[in-house]
Design a protein around this motif. Structure first.
Motif, short mmCIF file in Angstrom:
data_model
loop_
_atom_site.label_atom_id
_atom_site.label_comp_id
_atom_site.label_asym_id
_atom_site.label_seq_id
_atom_site.Cartn_x
_atom_site.Cartn_y
_atom_site.Cartn_z
N ILE A 165 -52.94 -25.81 19.57
CA ILE A 165 -52.32 -26.57 18.49
C ILE A 165 -50.82 -26.34 18.51
CG2 ILE A 165 -52.33 -27.02 16.02
CD1 ILE A 165 -54.97 -27.62 17.51
N THR A 166 -50.06 -27.42 18.73
CA THR A 166 -48.61 -27.29 18.84
C THR A 166 -47.94 -28.36 17.96
OG1 THR A 166 -48.67 -28.62 20.88
CG2 THR A 166 -48.70 -26.23 21.12
N LEU A 171 -54.11 -31.93 12.79
CA LEU A 171 -54.75 -33.25 12.78
C LEU A 171 -54.38 -34.08 13.99
CD1 LEU A 171 -54.72 -34.42 9.05
CD2 LEU A 171 -56.65 -33.65 10.43
N GLY A 172 -53.15 -33.98 14.45
CA GLY A 172 -52.75 -34.73 15.64
C GLY A 172 -53.57 -34.35 16.85
N HIS A 173 -53.77 -33.06 17.04
CA HIS A 173 -54.55 -32.60 18.19
C HIS A 173 -56.04 -32.88 17.99
CE1 HIS A 173 -51.38 -30.65 20.53
NE2 HIS A 173 -50.85 -30.30 19.39
N CYS A 174 -56.52 -32.83 16.75
CA CYS A 174 -57.91 -33.19 16.49
C CYS A 174 -58.17 -34.66 16.81
CB CYS A 174 -58.26 -32.92 15.02
SG CYS A 174 -58.55 -31.19 14.61
N VAL A 175 -57.23 -35.53 16.43
CA VAL A 175 -57.36 -36.95 16.74
C VAL A 175 -57.43 -37.15 18.25
CG1 VAL A 175 -56.11 -39.15 16.75
CG2 VAL A 175 -56.35 -37.86 14.63
N SER A 218 -50.95 -41.11 13.36
CA SER A 218 -52.42 -41.16 13.41
C SER A 218 -53.12 -41.30 12.08
CB SER A 218 -52.96 -39.90 14.12
OG SER A 218 -52.65 -38.74 13.36
N ALA A 219 -52.38 -41.52 10.98
CA ALA A 219 -53.00 -41.57 9.65
C ALA A 219 -54.11 -42.61 9.55
CB ALA A 219 -51.94 -41.82 8.58
N ALA A 220 -53.97 -43.72 10.27
CA ALA A 220 -54.98 -44.78 10.19
C ALA A 220 -56.32 -44.35 10.76
CB ALA A 220 -54.47 -46.02 10.92
N LYS A 221 -56.32 -43.29 11.54
CA LYS A 221 -57.56 -42.81 12.17
C LYS A 221 -58.21 -41.67 11.41
CE LYS A 221 -55.59 -44.06 16.67
NZ LYS A 221 -55.14 -43.58 18.00
N VAL A 222 -57.62 -41.31 10.26
CA VAL A 222 -58.08 -40.16 9.49
C VAL A 222 -58.50 -40.60 8.09
CG1 VAL A 222 -57.47 -37.89 8.58
CG2 VAL A 222 -56.51 -38.65 10.77
N ASP A 223 -59.71 -40.21 7.67
CA ASP A 223 -60.16 -40.45 6.30
C ASP A 223 -59.73 -39.25 5.47
OD1 ASP A 223 -61.41 -40.87 3.92
OD2 ASP A 223 -63.44 -41.04 4.72
N MET A 224 -58.67 -39.42 4.67
CA MET A 224 -58.14 -38.33 3.84
C MET A 224 -58.32 -38.63 2.35
SD MET A 224 -54.10 -39.02 4.71
CE MET A 224 -54.32 -39.05 6.48
N HIS A 225 -59.34 -39.44 2.04
CA HIS A 225 -59.62 -39.84 0.66
C HIS A 225 -59.88 -38.62 -0.21
CE1 HIS A 225 -60.85 -42.48 -2.55
NE2 HIS A 225 -62.03 -41.88 -2.65
N ASN A 226 -59.20 -38.55 -1.35
CA ASN A 226 -59.36 -37.48 -2.35
C ASN A 226 -58.87 -36.11 -1.90
OD1 ASN A 226 -60.47 -39.16 -4.33
ND2 ASN A 226 -62.55 -38.85 -3.59
N ASP A 233 -50.10 -32.46 4.27
CA ASP A 233 -48.85 -31.99 4.87
C ASP A 233 -49.09 -30.78 5.77
OD1 ASP A 233 -47.37 -33.97 3.62
OD2 ASP A 233 -46.81 -32.71 1.92
N LEU A 234 -49.92 -29.85 5.32
CA LEU A 234 -50.21 -28.65 6.11
C LEU A 234 -50.96 -28.99 7.39
CD1 LEU A 234 -51.19 -26.32 3.18
CD2 LEU A 234 -49.58 -25.67 4.96
N LEU A 235 -51.90 -29.91 7.30
CA LEU A 235 -52.72 -30.25 8.47
C LEU A 235 -51.94 -31.06 9.50
CD1 LEU A 235 -56.05 -31.07 6.63
CD2 LEU A 235 -55.50 -29.00 7.89
#
Length: 286
Positions: A165-166, A171-175, A218-226, A233-235
């Motif tokens: 993770i860099t 989240l970027g690396h998870c995507v 990559s926000a469009a590829k992540v479900d961050m609802h609620n 920000d941390l992720l």
């Protein structure tokens, strides 16, 4: 053979610690592929207006970290630059049948992270002179810690996928890993280990610009609802010399976590989620 290169500008004031962090970060790519670093070359940019002893301390920090990794520092190259820069070009080796790939996650896998998250936010707090002593100690220890122990713990198990993770943030690396594996990650936000005080700093807005750039990508590829904004920000926070993200089958998790405890890690290891069949989102935050 594994060949990698990385270098950057100082993120801490202490030149020796900067050398250690930069070297650990450069060596990390080899560990992320399951390899052993063997040879390293210094890469240096240094302004002529600074005391050469500062450069000596940077190089000493890097040399000590290379030695800790069991590799040999065989030289390097320097140029005059307006701002100090330091890193390594590293060569390592891994058996072709035992390479850790950054794809290959399978539905049912469990995701393990070997360092805390939030170094970019803590470093922003340090620059603002708002960071606590404990936060500074923790983040410098983690950033200068090699991923060697983590690699040695998991290499005896069948690792389906691994990455370090860099700058793209967790989240970027998870995507990237989920997309390449054609699966969806189910991440438990509250199970992720964060640096001390990083949550408080994120709540006050001490977030580096890179976190917003990562989110935009990559926000469009992540479900961050609620999910609370400070956790997002941390992720997405860009990490320096972050941990390994490892995808393994669930039957190995207890044994791996026991081995991490026996290894006396300098960092906090956390089980952060699972892998499911691919859905409309690559990542789902819970």
């Amino acid at each position: 053979m594994i060949q990698t290169v990385d270098f950057f500008t100082p993120i801490v004031d202490d030149p020796y610690m900067f050398g250690q962090i930069a070297a650990a970060n450069s060596l990390s790519d080899v560990y992320a592929m399951g390899g052993e670093p063997k040879i390293a070359l210094n890469i240096v940019g240094f302004p002529n207006c600074l005391d050469p002893s500062i450069l000596g301390d940077i190089l000493a920090g890097g040399a000590d970290k290379v030695k800790e990794a069991g590799a040999v520092l065989v030289g390097g190259h320097s140029v005059q630059d307006d701002e100090p820069k330091y890193g390594l070009c590293v060569s390592g080796f891994v058996h072709p049948n035992h390479i850790f790939k950054n794809y290959g996650c399978k539905p049912g896998d469990v995701l393990i992270l070997t360092k805390q998250v939030g170094s970019g936010i803590v470093n922003t707090a340090i620059k603002a002179e708002m960071a606590s002593d404990r936060a500074i100690r923790e983040v410098t220890t983690a950033m200068s810690s090699l991923n060697r122990k983590a690699k040695e713990v998991v290499e005896i198990y069948p690792v389906n996928a691994c990455t370090d993770i860099t700058g793209f943030g967790l989240l970027g690396h998870c995507v990237e890993m989920a997309e390449a594996s054609e699966v969806t990650f189910e991440l438990n936000v509250h199970d992720v280990a964060y640096f001390k005080d990083a949550i408080a700093y994120a709540k006050t807005g001490l977030v580096p610009a890179g976190a917003y750039k990562n989110r935009g990508y990559s926000a469009a590829k992540v479900d961050m609802h609620n999910i609370a904004e400070h956790y997002i920000d941390l992720l997405y926070d860009p990490q320096t010399s972050g941990g390994l993200l490892i995808s393994v089958e669930p039957q190995y998790v207890d044994a791996i976590m026991d081995e991490f405890e026996k290894a006396h890690m300098d960092t906090t290891v956390s089980v952060i989620g699972t892998v499911s069949e691919k859905s409309d989102k690559l990542i789902r935050l819970h």
